[in-house]
Design a protein around this motif. Sequence first.
Motif, PDB file in Angstrom:
ATOM      1  N   GLU A 198       4.750  -3.668  -4.954  1.00  0.00           N
ATOM      2  CA  GLU A 198       3.802  -2.560  -5.135  1.00  0.00           C
ATOM      3  C   GLU A 198       4.197  -1.745  -6.368  1.00  0.00           C
ATOM      4  OE1 GLU A 198       2.009   1.219  -2.577  1.00  0.00           O
ATOM      5  OE2 GLU A 198       2.718  -0.602  -1.596  1.00  0.00           O
ATOM      6  N   GLU A 199       3.196  -1.164  -7.016  1.00  0.00           N
ATOM      7  CA  GLU A 199       3.456  -0.335  -8.191  1.00  0.00           C
ATOM      8  C   GLU A 199       4.409   0.806  -7.831  1.00  0.00           C
ATOM      9  OE1 GLU A 199       2.521  -0.668 -11.315  1.00  0.00           O
ATOM     10  OE2 GLU A 199       1.431  -2.535 -10.934  1.00  0.00           O
ATOM     11  N   GLU A 200       5.320   1.114  -8.759  1.00  0.00           N
ATOM     12  CA  GLU A 200       6.354   2.103  -8.478  1.00  0.00           C
ATOM     13  C   GLU A 200       5.784   3.475  -8.128  1.00  0.00           C
ATOM     14  OE1 GLU A 200       9.152   4.236 -11.469  1.00  0.00           O
ATOM     15  OE2 GLU A 200      10.251   2.464 -10.773  1.00  0.00           O
ATOM     16  N   ALA A 201       4.789   3.933  -8.862  1.00  0.00           N
ATOM     17  CA  ALA A 201       4.225   5.255  -8.612  1.00  0.00           C
ATOM     18  C   ALA A 201       3.648   5.350  -7.204  1.00  0.00           C
ATOM     19  CB  ALA A 201       3.149   5.579  -9.644  1.00  0.00           C
ATOM     20  N   SER A 202       2.972   4.294  -6.774  1.00  0.00           N
ATOM     21  CA  SER A 202       2.394   4.270  -5.437  1.00  0.00           C
ATOM     22  C   SER A 202       3.486   4.259  -4.370  1.00  0.00           C
ATOM     23  CB  SER A 202       1.497   3.042  -5.283  1.00  0.00           C
ATOM     24  OG  SER A 202       1.032   2.911  -3.956  1.00  0.00           O
ATOM     25  N   ALA A 203       4.530   3.456  -4.573  1.00  0.00           N
ATOM     26  CA  ALA A 203       5.626   3.384  -3.604  1.00  0.00           C
ATOM     27  C   ALA A 203       6.357   4.711  -3.494  1.00  0.00           C
ATOM     28  CB  ALA A 203       6.587   2.272  -4.007  1.00  0.00           C
ATOM     29  N   LEU A 204       6.583   5.363  -4.622  1.00  0.00           N
ATOM     30  CA  LEU A 204       7.243   6.685  -4.604  1.00  0.00           C
ATOM     31  C   LEU A 204       6.413   7.701  -3.827  1.00  0.00           C
ATOM     32  CD1 LEU A 204       8.527   6.939  -8.289  1.00  0.00           C
ATOM     33  CD2 LEU A 204       9.945   6.930  -6.231  1.00  0.00           C
ATOM     34  N   ALA A 205       5.113   7.684  -4.052  1.00  0.00           N
ATOM     35  CA  ALA A 205       4.230   8.618  -3.342  1.00  0.00           C
ATOM     36  C   ALA A 205       4.279   8.376  -1.835  1.00  0.00           C
ATOM     37  CB  ALA A 205       2.807   8.480  -3.860  1.00  0.00           C
ATOM     38  N   MET A 225       5.693  10.843   1.369  1.00  0.00           N
ATOM     39  CA  MET A 225       4.874  11.202   2.522  1.00  0.00           C
ATOM     40  C   MET A 225       5.716  11.424   3.782  1.00  0.00           C
ATOM     41  SD  MET A 225       1.628   8.588   2.408  1.00  0.00           S
ATOM     42  CE  MET A 225       0.457   8.548   1.056  1.00  0.00           C
ATOM     43  N   VAL A 226       6.810  10.683   3.907  1.00  0.00           N
ATOM     44  CA  VAL A 226       7.596  10.760   5.149  1.00  0.00           C
ATOM     45  C   VAL A 226       8.817  11.662   5.024  1.00  0.00           C
ATOM     46  CG1 VAL A 226       6.822   8.490   5.906  1.00  0.00           C
ATOM     47  CG2 VAL A 226       8.950   8.690   4.610  1.00  0.00           C
ATOM     48  N   LEU A 227       9.120  12.128   3.816  1.00  0.00           N
ATOM     49  CA  LEU A 227      10.291  12.962   3.629  1.00  0.00           C
ATOM     50  C   LEU A 227       9.997  14.434   3.944  1.00  0.00           C
ATOM     51  CD1 LEU A 227      11.751  11.454   0.332  1.00  0.00           C
ATOM     52  CD2 LEU A 227      12.534  11.083   2.673  1.00  0.00           C
TER      53      LEU A 227
END
Length: 205
Positions: free
Chosen positions: A192-199, A203-205
């Motif tokens: 998955e694209e890095e920006a999407s994975a970081l977002a 979400m869970v932090l």
Amino acid sequence: MSFLQWIRYAAWIGVGLVAFLGAAVLLGWWKVDGPGRLQAGRASVQGMPTIGGPFTLVDHTGKLVTDADFRGKPMAVFFGFTHCPEVCPTTLVQMANLTSKIGAAADRLQILLVTVDPERDTPEQLALYLQSFDPRVVGLTGSREQIAAALAAYKAYAKKIPTDNGYTMDHSASVYLMKADGSFRTMIDYHEEEASALAKIRMVL
């Protein structure tokens, strides 16, 4: 309105009412309560099946653990195995890179590698394998039945594939992101694209 028109109008209303009640019963807005009786009900909407749930496994230090031991921290759960040639090491490196970009807040995220190959992945084997990756990753193994239960809880897939040299494992390649209360939030897909994975992690932090 003439008497004939009124009869036709009433007939159309009756047909419409019958059609509405029939659709309401089928959709669950109303339900039949005994012969010929209807009572109000809530529509049943079929959504995503529950992902996540109880498990009892052994970590890479040999300690018996359950899902409750990780409650209070968001989790990134990945199913893999130590003999995996590409997907597993790539995913573990990716998770280390992502958490490093998030910084100190990512220390709250518990990364779990649940083996799909318990025959070979003993606690000792997992401990040796994880030396090459982020030290915060916890490896989990167990009996075949315990691993099957964890796979079922997460709706994950694993299958043994015979090879010329023995066997390999085909398995789900997504990372399950779970909230601190143990409930499912979203997934990170393989590559998955890095920006999407970081977002998604944020979400869970």
